[in-house]
Design a protein around this motif. Structure first.
Motif, short mmCIF file in Angstrom:
data_model
loop_
_atom_site.label_atom_id
_atom_site.label_comp_id
_atom_site.label_asym_id
_atom_site.label_seq_id
_atom_site.Cartn_x
_atom_site.Cartn_y
_atom_site.Cartn_z
N GLN A 194 21.88 103.01 5.91
CA GLN A 194 20.97 101.64 4.80
C GLN A 194 19.57 101.09 5.28
OE1 GLN A 194 22.70 100.98 0.99
NE2 GLN A 194 24.49 101.39 2.07
N PHE A 195 18.89 101.97 6.21
CA PHE A 195 17.96 101.20 7.56
C PHE A 195 16.88 100.97 6.71
CE2 PHE A 195 14.59 101.18 10.95
CZ PHE A 195 15.16 99.94 11.86
N GLY A 196 16.66 99.38 6.75
CA GLY A 196 15.79 99.12 6.26
C GLY A 196 15.24 99.23 4.36
N PHE A 197 14.43 98.49 3.81
CA PHE A 197 14.33 98.29 2.48
C PHE A 197 12.64 98.35 1.93
CE2 PHE A 197 14.14 97.43 -2.69
CZ PHE A 197 14.91 97.88 -2.78
N PRO A 198 11.93 99.31 1.13
CA PRO A 198 12.19 100.39 1.59
C PRO A 198 12.87 101.43 2.43
CG PRO A 198 10.25 100.53 1.02
CD PRO A 198 11.01 98.87 1.20
N ARG A 199 13.72 102.60 2.17
CA ARG A 199 14.28 103.17 3.55
C ARG A 199 13.07 103.22 4.43
NH1 ARG A 199 18.48 101.34 1.85
NH2 ARG A 199 19.80 102.42 0.66
N LEU A 200 12.92 103.16 5.78
CA LEU A 200 12.41 103.41 7.00
C LEU A 200 12.97 104.86 7.39
CD1 LEU A 200 11.93 100.21 8.58
CD2 LEU A 200 10.26 101.48 7.19
N HIS A 201 12.14 105.15 7.69
CA HIS A 201 12.01 106.73 8.89
C HIS A 201 13.58 108.10 7.88
CE1 HIS A 201 9.74 104.92 11.77
NE2 HIS A 201 10.19 103.70 12.04
N LYS A 202 13.36 107.72 6.64
CA LYS A 202 14.52 108.47 5.59
C LYS A 202 14.53 110.04 6.23
CE LYS A 202 15.18 107.83 1.47
NZ LYS A 202 15.39 108.35 0.54
#
Length: 273
Positions: free
Chosen positions: A65-73
């Motif tokens: 759950q890296f970042g919000f909104p998600r980064l590098h998904k």
């Protein structure tokens, strides 16, 4: 514990890698996720390629759950599925499944098939997290896997899979209704209540008598039963709820506000028609 905001990224990673206990593990992970800096991302990518399972898990949990909104998904999902092809540690596989579940909106059929290949894994931890990874997925193999997991010998897996089938997907057909009905007699409340809710959501009127019985015996764990009554939205429950409110004022088995809120929601919904 000193406020994490004052810890450097390096110090948090050091704590995660060297702590012998899991105290504050998720506090550390959560702090790294929300900082979403390039060095955290790159460090986590390095960790998931480690030969040491503990290090891989830390990297996976940060990236999940890296970042919000998600980064590098897209990059993260690709890494997770590549890891999954050769991963043997059950804790790492479970973390991968949770990570995929948090980012599963656009999975390919091939990716879903890889997930489903774990449905008979001997580890209950893996089967449990697999159900989470497949939440909301409506592809045939995902549905069939959740159906199989809803019959698992482990009641927590049955509970999780039944929740997925009953609440998290919109498909309504005879097969899914039959699967939910099979859980109605589960000896554990969790899967039973999830099945009741799933059938009420699908407006299966056969669930009405069961809901009446459950309402008569409702206790502090019955909030899902009240949500199911709201979903079924049958006007006959108005009088039944009013009677239960009066009974509950003497017996005090459940929060009265839950009962009155459900009553008002049904009344308001019926006024619309």
């Amino acid at each position: 514990m000193k406020k994490l905001i004052n810890y450097s990224n390096e110090k948090i990673f050091t704590r995660l890698l060297n702590n012998k206990s899991n105290d504050n593990y998720w506090n550390y992970i959560s702090e790294l996720r929300k900082r979403k800096t390039k060095d955290i991302f790159e460090k986590s990518i390095l960790l998931i390629e480690s030969e040491i399972a503990k290090e891989r898990i830390i990297g996976i949990d940060v990236l999940a759950q890296f970042g919000f909104p998600r980064l590098h998904k897209n990059i993260i999902l690709k890494k997770f599925f590549n890891l999954l092809k050769n991963e043997s540690d059950k804790y790492a596989i479970s973390s991968i499944f949770y990570g995929i579940g948090h980012n599963n909106e656009n999975l390919t059929v091939k990716q879903i098939d890889l997930l489903c290949s774990f449905k008979k894994h001997k580890s209950s931890r893996i089967r449990y997290s697999l159900a989470f990874a497949l939440f909301t997925k409506q592809e045939p193999n995902a549905i069939q896997t959740l159906i199989e997991l809803s019959k698992d010998r482990d009641y927590e897996i049955r509970d999780w899979a039944t929740f997925g089938l009953g609440t998290q997907i919109e498909i309504d057909n005879v097969e899914i209704r039959n699967v939910l009905w099979k859980r109605i007699n589960d000896k554990y409340e969790g899967p039973r209540f999830e099945a009741i809710f799933g059938l009420a959501k699908r407006k299966d009127l056969r669930i009405k008598e069961i809901l009446i019985t459950e309402l008569e015996n409702i206790d502090e764990f019955g909030s899902l039963i009240l949500e199911a009554i709201e979903e079924l939205n049958d006007k006959e429950f108005i009088l039944l709820l009013e009677n239960q409110i009066n009974t509950n004022r003497v017996e005090k088995r459940v929060n009265e506000e839950w009962l009155t809120n459900t009553l008002e929601k049904i009344k308001n919904e019926l006024k619309r028609f």
